[in-house]
Design an enzyme around this catalytic site. Structure first.
Site, PDB file in Angstrom:
ATOM      1  N   CYS B  47       0.862  -1.184   0.000  1.00 61.15           N
ATOM      2  CA  CYS B  47       0.000   0.000   0.000  1.00 61.15           C
ATOM      3  C   CYS B  47       0.895   1.231   0.000  1.00 61.15           C
ATOM      4  O   CYS B  47       1.890   1.260   0.718  1.00 61.15           O
ATOM      5  CB  CYS B  47      -0.857   0.050   1.256  1.00 61.15           C
ATOM      6  SG  CYS B  47      -1.818  -1.431   1.516  1.00 61.15           S
ATOM      7  N   GLU B  48       0.523   2.253  -0.773  1.00 62.46           N
ATOM      8  CA  GLU B  48       1.362   3.450  -0.756  1.00 62.46           C
ATOM      9  C   GLU B  48       1.180   4.217   0.560  1.00 62.46           C
ATOM     10  O   GLU B  48       2.131   4.759   1.094  1.00 62.46           O
ATOM     11  CB  GLU B  48       1.147   4.326  -1.992  1.00 62.46           C
ATOM     12  CG  GLU B  48      -0.290   4.633  -2.353  1.00 62.46           C
ATOM     13  CD  GLU B  48      -0.395   5.494  -3.610  1.00 62.46           C
ATOM     14  OE1 GLU B  48      -1.405   6.190  -3.742  1.00 62.46           O
ATOM     15  OE2 GLU B  48       0.541   5.478  -4.445  1.00 62.46           O
TER      16      GLU B  48
END
Lengths: 424, 130
Positions: B47-48
């Site tokens: 996930c960023e």
């Protein structure tokens, strides 16, 4: 596509149109780029990632495939020989563009990352011995960080990272101190890809070389925005990518100084890089042929010629305007109270890197994306720098030769709306 | 929050601004995280934004704890929670999160990277119950 002796004609037209531009300085360089007429709504501020391509570059590639496609350095027919001549002429033009002594200092690679990895494998892995030191800056792109870190780990070298100050500035005194430890290699970026800072590399190169270091410069973010002369800089290596300077993807350049060339060894083996091959032995051709094997990216190299021409004719005349647009961007960002900017905003290649108080950079980016603004949110392949600045990333707005104040105003208005929307 | 309520709210949102506002308001319903949730071992990779997840399958029903430092992602996590929380392991296994998001009409609002992030979260949940 019209197949004729296009090059002279095309150059002529480019020159004429640049003359016309002088008489109408307000005309945006955007009109040279089909991308913008095809995407009129988009505010493109991701130029540090890749730039758009002028029509001249696209046409040159199309012309090559439509009219002139053959292989280089292999043909025994006119078409192939003419193409080879053109191909080698591009090498000459690139050498001239960066002030290199000769086209024989220029190696084609697939990009800056490939160029730096080539230095690592062709020169460093043979010439650096256990206990030797490699120095890099704390703001290096991973492409100029990981190859050296990994070489240090595998060959038992010292790996020295010079941290920036807390607000992202180079500490020149510290650099001087570290370089006095006589490192064998100093690998530094000309401009920070994450912050845009232009480093005083001329002084840094001179200092490092006086202590006996070889200096390799990562010029990926510099070449499209400021004049570069490798002979004046005196660096041993200089790497850059075509796609960040209005040219095609998949092509890069490694410049190597005359003195260091004999110490470079082949790293990839195959056709065209050899003089003779027998069952028991192979002799290799001279530099740069000994580092280039397999069919090169001919189309990109032909397109790159037009990109260099475009920069020489138009972009270098436009630097003052680019800096003006950047100043506008910085001042506009400074007027938004929630924004914190990082790095040197005076000596800067056109990159504004910032965070927004109490907001996730990814949320801001999501909202900007919905407003047709293209920026980049993240660590920009510089995680050690982000850790040092104590942020988990920044939003990076980076300008190109075609960016105008209207782009900046649209971006700032979208940013303000995003901040408002996120106050929930 | 009930999935049907979410659906109703998102359906009546005409602009992207309103859609995101609704998603972020959903994020406010996410219970505040226990300190133990925010440990490195619970961080979902891929996930960023930072996302933390624990999946407890010790009782008959699945118990999820979720948190993010992004307001938009927090809203998406609230949707994930309404889909999976207190369901049986079998029910969780039989749920297709992707088609639910498509029905809500928000999957096209998610960038590839954010979609990948949601996929990573979904995979982590599916793996934990497997």
């Amino acid at each position: 596509v019209i197949c004729n002796n296009l090059l002279d004609g095309e150059r002529f037209i480019v020159k004429i149109s640049s003359l016309i531009r002088i008489t109408s300085p307000d005309m945006s360089l955007k009109t040279d780029f089909p991308f913008f007429s095809n995407n009129p709504e988009l505010v493109y501020l991701d130029n540090a990632a890749t730039t758009q391509k002028p029509k001249a570059v696209i046409d040159a590639i199309s012309q090559y495939y439509s009219c002139n496609n053959a292989n280089v350095h292999r043909g025994s027919f006119d078409k192939a020989n003419e193409l080879t001549e053109h191909y080698e002429n591009v090498r000459r033009n690139v050498a001239k563009f960066i002030g290199a002594a000769s086209k024989d200092n220029i190696v084609w690679t697939s990009g800056t990352t490939d160029s730096i990895n080539l230095i690592q494998r062709s020169w460093a892995s043979h010439n650096l011995k256990s206990g030797d030191t490699i120095v890099v800056l704390g703001s290096e792109h991973h492409a100029n960080f990981v190859p050296w870190q990994q070489l240090a780990l595998s060959n038992n070298l010292n790996f020295e990272v010079i941290p920036l100050s807390k607000d992202g500035f180079l500490d020149f005194e510290l650099f001087t101190k570290v370089v006095a430890l006589k490192p064998k290699l100093v690998a530094i970026q000309h401009c920070s890809n994450a912050l845009g800072t232009i480093y005083p590399i001329k002084e840094m190169i001179t200092l490092a070389q006086a202590q006996g270091a070889v200096v390799a410069v990562d010029g990926a973010q510099a070449v499209a925005h400021l004049p570069v002369n490798v002979e004046e800089l005196g660096c041993d290596f200089y790497s850059f990518s075509a796609h960040k300077m209005y040219g095609p993807t998949g092509l890069g350049v490694l410049y190597a100084k005359d003195d260091i060339i004999p110490a470079m060894q082949p790293v990839k083996y195959g056709g065209e890089m050899v003089d003779s091959v027998s069952i028991s032995a192979t002799t290799f051709r001279k530099f740069p042929s000994n580092l280039e094997t397999g069919t090169p990216n001919i189309a990109a190299i032909i397109g790159f010629d037009s990109a260099i021409q475009f920069i020489s004719d138009k972009v270098m005349n436009n630097i003052k305007n680019e800096q003006k647009v950047f100043k506008h961007l910085v001042e506009a960002l400074q007027s938004v109270p929630e924004v914190t900017l990082y790095g040197d905003l005076e000596q800067n290649v056109g990159i504004a890197s910032f965070s927004v108080t109490d907001e996730s950079i990814f949320d801001i980016n999501t909202m900007l994306n919905e407003s047709n603004v293209a920026v980049r949110a993240g660590s920009h392949c510089a995680m050690p720098l982000m850790a040092h600045l104590n942020v988990n990333g920044t939003i990076r707005a980076s300008i190109g030769c075609y960016t105008d104040t209207k782009d900046i105003d649209n971006f700032i208005s979208a940013l303000k709306n995003a901040i408002e929307l996120l106050k929930i | 929050v009930e999935l049907t309520d979410i659906q109703a709210k998102l359906k009546t949102s005409n602009s992207w601004q309103e859609k995101y506002r609704q998603i972020m308001l959903l994020g406010k319903t996410l219970p505040p995280p226990a300190e133990s949730l925010l440990e490195e071992k619970n961080r979902v990779s891929g996930c960023e934004s930072n996302v933390w997840l624990t999946v407890d399958v010790s009782s008959s029903n699945v118990d999820l704890q979720l948190w993010s430092d992004s307001k938009v992602v927090k809203g998406l996590l609230a949707i994930v929670l309404s889909v999976y929380q207190n369901k049986t392991v079998q029910e969780v296994k039989g749920t297709k999160l992707k088609s639910i998001l498509e029905e809500l009409g928000i999957s096209r609002h998610l960038s590839d990277s954010r979609n990948n992030g949601l996929n990573a979260i979904n995979e982590a949940i599916q793996q934990a119950v497997d």
